[in-house]
Write a protein that holds these residues in place. Sequence first.
Motif, mmCIF file in Angstrom:
data_model
loop_
_atom_site.group_PDB
_atom_site.id
_atom_site.type_symbol
_atom_site.label_atom_id
_atom_site.label_comp_id
_atom_site.label_asym_id
_atom_site.label_seq_id
_atom_site.Cartn_x
_atom_site.Cartn_y
_atom_site.Cartn_z
ATOM 1 N N PHE A 158 25.766 -33.748 -10.908
ATOM 2 C CA PHE A 158 26.597 -32.554 -10.747
ATOM 3 C C PHE A 158 27.754 -32.811 -9.784
ATOM 4 C CE2 PHE A 158 27.462 -28.677 -8.249
ATOM 5 C CZ PHE A 158 28.012 -27.905 -9.263
ATOM 6 N N LEU A 200 33.457 -26.656 -2.184
ATOM 7 C CA LEU A 200 32.555 -26.888 -3.294
ATOM 8 C C LEU A 200 31.098 -26.874 -2.873
ATOM 9 C CD1 LEU A 200 34.585 -29.735 -5.017
ATOM 10 C CD2 LEU A 200 34.706 -27.299 -5.420
ATOM 11 N N TRP A 201 30.857 -27.352 -1.666
ATOM 12 C CA TRP A 201 29.434 -27.424 -1.282
ATOM 13 C C TRP A 201 29.188 -26.785 0.053
ATOM 14 C CZ3 TRP A 201 31.598 -32.198 -3.231
ATOM 15 C CH2 TRP A 201 31.399 -32.317 -4.608
ATOM 16 N N ARG A 203 28.930 -21.165 -7.983
ATOM 17 C CA ARG A 203 28.004 -22.223 -7.594
ATOM 18 C C ARG A 203 28.029 -23.419 -8.527
ATOM 19 N NH1 ARG A 203 24.168 -21.067 -3.891
ATOM 20 N NH2 ARG A 203 24.350 -18.980 -3.017
ATOM 21 N N THR A 204 28.421 -23.190 -9.757
ATOM 22 C CA THR A 204 28.383 -24.286 -10.726
ATOM 23 C C THR A 204 29.762 -24.820 -11.061
ATOM 24 O OG1 THR A 204 28.566 -22.721 -12.544
ATOM 25 C CG2 THR A 204 26.343 -23.361 -11.873
ATOM 26 N N GLN A 205 30.782 -24.170 -10.503
ATOM 27 C CA GLN A 205 32.151 -24.547 -10.819
ATOM 28 C C GLN A 205 32.462 -24.368 -12.305
ATOM 29 O OE1 GLN A 205 34.647 -25.532 -8.605
ATOM 30 N NE2 GLN A 205 33.141 -24.696 -7.200
ATOM 31 N N LEU A 220 21.436 -27.902 -7.062
ATOM 32 C CA LEU A 220 22.554 -28.448 -7.816
ATOM 33 C C LEU A 220 23.554 -29.126 -6.876
ATOM 34 C CD1 LEU A 220 22.813 -28.396 -10.795
ATOM 35 C CD2 LEU A 220 24.175 -26.341 -10.670
ATOM 36 N N ALA A 221 23.770 -28.477 -5.741
ATOM 37 C CA ALA A 221 24.796 -28.946 -4.808
ATOM 38 C C ALA A 221 24.545 -30.346 -4.263
ATOM 39 C CB ALA A 221 24.937 -27.959 -3.657
ATOM 40 N N ALA A 226 19.528 -23.789 -13.401
ATOM 41 C CA ALA A 226 19.234 -24.332 -12.073
ATOM 42 C C ALA A 226 19.606 -23.347 -10.970
ATOM 43 C CB ALA A 226 19.963 -25.665 -11.883
ATOM 44 N N VAL A 227 20.797 -22.757 -11.062
ATOM 45 C CA VAL A 227 21.176 -21.835 -9.989
ATOM 46 C C VAL A 227 20.417 -20.521 -10.079
ATOM 47 C CG1 VAL A 227 23.454 -22.835 -9.606
ATOM 48 C CG2 VAL A 227 23.190 -20.950 -11.220
ATOM 49 N N VAL A 248 31.770 -32.584 -10.720
ATOM 50 C CA VAL A 248 32.692 -31.652 -10.078
ATOM 51 C C VAL A 248 33.820 -32.411 -9.381
ATOM 52 C CG1 VAL A 248 32.915 -29.950 -8.254
ATOM 53 C CG2 VAL A 248 30.996 -29.837 -9.828
ATOM 54 N N LEU A 287 15.295 -28.594 -6.634
ATOM 55 C CA LEU A 287 16.513 -29.230 -7.145
ATOM 56 C C LEU A 287 17.680 -28.339 -6.805
ATOM 57 C CD1 LEU A 287 17.124 -30.996 -10.517
ATOM 58 C CD2 LEU A 287 18.811 -29.486 -9.528
ATOM 59 N N ASP A 306 17.178 -20.938 -8.497
ATOM 60 C CA ASP A 306 17.337 -20.972 -7.046
ATOM 61 C C ASP A 306 17.589 -19.574 -6.483
ATOM 62 O OD1 ASP A 306 17.483 -22.564 -4.679
ATOM 63 O OD2 ASP A 306 19.649 -22.178 -4.657
ATOM 64 N N TRP A 335 21.951 -25.750 -18.594
ATOM 65 C CA TRP A 335 21.082 -26.317 -17.572
ATOM 66 C C TRP A 335 21.550 -25.903 -16.175
ATOM 67 C CZ3 TRP A 335 17.205 -27.997 -15.051
ATOM 68 C CH2 TRP A 335 17.373 -28.789 -13.908
ATOM 69 N N ARG A 336 22.827 -25.967 -15.956
ATOM 70 C CA ARG A 336 23.344 -25.589 -14.651
ATOM 71 C C ARG A 336 23.044 -24.127 -14.341
ATOM 72 N NH1 ARG A 336 29.384 -28.260 -14.057
ATOM 73 N NH2 ARG A 336 28.744 -30.429 -14.334
#
Lengths: 155, 155
Positions: free
Chosen positions: B18, A154-155, A66-68, B12-13, A50-51, B22, B10, A54, A46-47
């Motif tokens: 999520f 992280l963000w 981006r998803t770690q 993720l960040a 999602a990215v 993290v 959506l 995007d 899913w992650r």
Amino acid sequence: MPEKTQPAPLRLATFLPFRLSVLSNAVSQRIAELYDREFGLSIWQWRVMAVTADRPGISATEIGQRTQMDKVAVSRAVAGLIEMGYLERRASTDDARRSNLVLTPAGLGIYELIVPLALAEEAQLVSALSDKEQSELARLMGKLAIAASPERDLW
Amino acid sequence: MPEKTQPAPLRLATFLPFRLSVLSNAVSQRIAELYDREFGLSIWQWRVMAVTADRPGISATEIGQRTQMDKVAVSRAVAGLIEMGYLERRASTDDARRSNLVLTPAGLGIYELIVPLALAEEAQLVSALSDKEQSELARLMGKLAIAASPERDLW
DNA sequence: ATGATATAGTTTCATATGTAACCAATATTG
DNA sequence: CAATATTGGTTACATATGAAACTATATCAT
């Protein structure tokens, strides 16, 4: 006669790392069940979706950032998604090691099905908090995240 | 002519599940490394030690409830701790299935070594927040935890 | 250009984890 | 007081995960 020194008390129930872990698991499990039950997706898949939605054409390495997720996890999630027909790997013209990943129409389709469900789940979860509380929570988590891993942002 | 409906965005960040995941991982990893590196303990073993220190004679089932670990995980953590000589299993007089678990002197010893380190780690982490912010965070997390799993009361 | 080093990504292998089956003891029901 | 169901806990098996090795390509330094 010296007192016997009391060990500092540590109640797990108020220990932040523990509370965070339990809370995170409780939340993750709820939504993970949704992805899995309805669409047969793991959280990692899913992650990745999602990215990729995007940033179409994203590389596996970028997905990892981006998803770690570590690169092995990304590799496996990607393989699974390709297998399911939700993701497509395109050769990169400038770097033959890299591959450019994009959602297939099918992948985009279920992505668009999932998004509102995921957002609804999140909304229901945070509906216990006022708007102000929600943004405050986000802010505090951000500070904590920086404190916990100043190195990688992280963000 | 109808507009093509935009899918809800959506990122993720900013998606709470999520972010929580993290953050929790980042925090856990920091302290897990401490337990492991210094004392050869897994997080699970540490949790078991913590609740056993708090409630000597506790049963495996109770440990599970207090730590949110499933019974298999408890069983394995307990076995490991006994193996290492940190935990002792005592037969229960009234119920032969149950065993009463207590830390050995060695176990208590390292427990008392770990506690201040763990608390220091936590303190350092939350030092990014003011006292007020800390209690606010705790409060908000509590509300969220209830929203996430109303059934089992976690704390 | 050529060898040394680094990067993107996959595969392998060893370990961790969860589910279900299981065993033993207790509680329940008729 | 049987027969049955439930509970405390462990074991077995299948799957998930992470670290390290590996392949292929690209970059760097001479």
